[in-house]
Design an enzyme around this catalytic site. Structure first.
Site, PDB file in Angstrom:
ATOM      1  CD  GLN A 127      -1.147   0.026   3.727  1.00  0.00           C
ATOM      2  OE1 GLN A 127      -1.515  -1.077   4.099  1.00  0.00           O
ATOM      3  NE2 GLN A 127      -1.520   1.145   4.321  1.00  0.00           N
ATOM      4  CB  CYS A 165      -4.384  -1.294   5.736  1.00  0.00           C
ATOM      5  SG  CYS A 165      -5.423  -0.487   6.978  1.00  0.00           S
ATOM      6  CG  HIS A 215      -2.644  -2.319   9.651  1.00  0.00           C
ATOM      7  ND1 HIS A 215      -2.598  -1.587   8.491  1.00  0.00           N
ATOM      8  CD2 HIS A 215      -1.885  -3.432   9.413  1.00  0.00           C
ATOM      9  CE1 HIS A 215      -1.833  -2.203   7.600  1.00  0.00           C
ATOM     10  NE2 HIS A 215      -1.397  -3.333   8.137  1.00  0.00           N
ATOM     11  CG  ASN A 257       1.041  -5.965   6.980  1.00  0.00           C
ATOM     12  OD1 ASN A 257       0.156  -5.198   6.626  1.00  0.00           O
ATOM     13  ND2 ASN A 257       1.805  -5.715   8.026  1.00  0.00           N
TER      14      ASN A 257
END
Length: 444
Positions: free
Chosen positions: A64, A70, A365, A386
């Site tokens: 990102q 996110c 997040h 992630n």
């Protein structure tokens, strides 16, 4: 009662320092290395070995970059797993985060202007108006907000609408948009308070949205309406599907029922009893679209549901506080990672509920749970995809300890087929409305 610090108190504090025999050692370590490095427990690194008994996905980890997308990346990453499984696309296939980002900012702008009009009769000093004007729009979001966008606009492959400078580095366009929206708020509040007709106010709002659309096209490009999906699959076989719209692409290639997926939260605070549903005032993006709705359950139930979905071969979108007990470089999230309280020889303990109530921790997040390590049927650690690229963690994947899940995971998105019948009935109940500033309204 106010009480100033007396010089005698400072002298006593200094004398009391002599009671700590290790004070000079700790001082030298902290002043030279900082708090976290001095408090790090590297045995935690060994315990967080990235091996898992249940492993659903090893797809390429996206990035990102310097944006707050996110929640978009995490959601699209769960969806691209379906494309990968059903159509054998390469591991580095991605859905267009920029396409979704464009429409989110467009819809959030309209959502903001609607709330400006609704609150125009309140003074600028009211808490709601102040909250609204503090951040007219931002990068973050919630699962239900993502669903509202996809239900209206569909999705596209990244090749159809690639990244731009502003999607990767969103600070500049956010500043410009928020300045424009506050400028528009001044005008709309004046029109409402001058008693102008609804037609006049709506016409002005339409002019404003026309300007917002133009700004977003300048920043991200014009949102794609039709495209060809052309790719080589993992077996090097060529494919092309022509003249697709984003809505048709979602229905054909992602092919999931968004209504099947529900937000399950863990908020053990006294104001949110378990087995109840909640929504947050002024939280959303698409006017008339899906509302944000959370179903609150104990943390052990969140784990059970997550494991069930993983064992069925499907990844799990989740929201957490990644700033807590987290090592970005090594990709470790573990409550034993740092012992700051022991280093400082003090008590810093807070319960999960106290962290929420006192502003110590919130969801900030979103990521994807792609695996879990089960020992005698119980989770010990979790595999996390992630969206910070492949240079952190294990090629972008993090390891989350089970205790970290307990303390800092606040939300998972689960297919309701895994809920019990009583849970399904409870989840369908109309939600209680929470204040705009409630911790469960924080955007990932």
């Amino acid at each position: 009662m106010d009480k100033a610090i007396e010089p005698s108190s400072v002298s006593r504090y200094a004398r009391n320092l002599d009671d700590f025999k290790e004070a000079d050692i700790v001082r030298r370590a902290v002043t030279h290395n900082g708090v976290l490095k001095s408090a790090a427990d590297y045995e935690s690194t060994a315990a967080m070995d990235p091996t898992f008994s249940v492993n659903v996905s090893d797809q390429h980890v996206s990035n990102q970059l310097r944006s707050g997308r996110c929640w978009v990346f995490a959601a699209l990453n769960t969806m691209r797993t379906h494309v990968e499984n059903n159509f054998n696309v390469p591991k580095d296939f991605e859905l267009s985060q920029t396409y979704t980002f464009f429409w989110d900012k467009f819809e959030k702008s309209n959502y903001f202007l609607n709330n400006v009009i609704k609150t125009a009769d309140q003074p600028l000093t009211s808490r709601k108006v102040s909250f609204l004007l503090e951040t007219p729009q931002q990068d973050g979001g919630q699962w239900d907000m993502l669903c509202a966008l996809i239900e209206k606009y569909g999705v596209a492959p990244k090749t159809a609408m690639p990244e731009t400078y502003n999607s990767n580095m969103s600070a500049e366009i956010n500043t410009a948009l928020n300045t424009q929206l506050r400028h528009d708020a001044v005008i709309l509040r004046k029109l409402v308070n001058d008693g102008q007709s609804e037609d006049i106010i709506n016409a002005k709002r339409d002019d404003m949205m026309n300007e917002i659309y133009r700004m977003l096209v300048y920043a991200f490009g014009k949102p794609v309406e039709q495209f060809n999906f052309e790719y080589y699959d993992a077996d090097k076989k060529y494919h092309i599907d022509q003249n697709l719209s984003p809505q048709v692409f979602f229905a054909k290639y992602v092919n999931i029922e968004l209504d099947d997926y529900v937000s399950i939260i863990n908020s053990p605070t006294s104001d949110k009893p378990f087995n109840k549903t909640y929504t947050v005032e002024m939280l959303g993006n698409v006017v008339g679209g899906r509302e944000v709705k959370h179903y609150n359950l104990p943390i052990e139930r969140l784990k059970e549901l997550t494991i069930a979905q993983l064992q069925a071969g499907e990844t799990v979108w989740f929201g957490s506080d990644v700033s807590m007990a987290s090592d970005r470089k090594n990709g470790i999230m573990d409550t034993n990672l740092y012992h700051v309280d022991e280093l400082m020889q003090t008590d810093m303990s807070l319960t999960k509920a106290e962290r929420l109530d006192y502003g110590e921790s919130v969801m900030n997040h979103a990521m994807v749970i792609t695996g879990v390590d089960l020992v005698n049927g119980k989770p010990t650690k979790w595999k996390v995809e992630n969206s910070w690229g492949e240079k952190v963690g294990t090629k972008g994947y993090f390891v989350m300890s089970d205790d970290w899940f307990s303390e800092f995971v606040y939300q998972v998105v689960i297919n309701q087929k895994f809920l019990t019948d009583s849970e399904k009935a409870e989840q369908k109940v109309a939600p209680k409305l929470l204040d705009p500033w409630d911790p469960m309204g924080t955007l990932a």
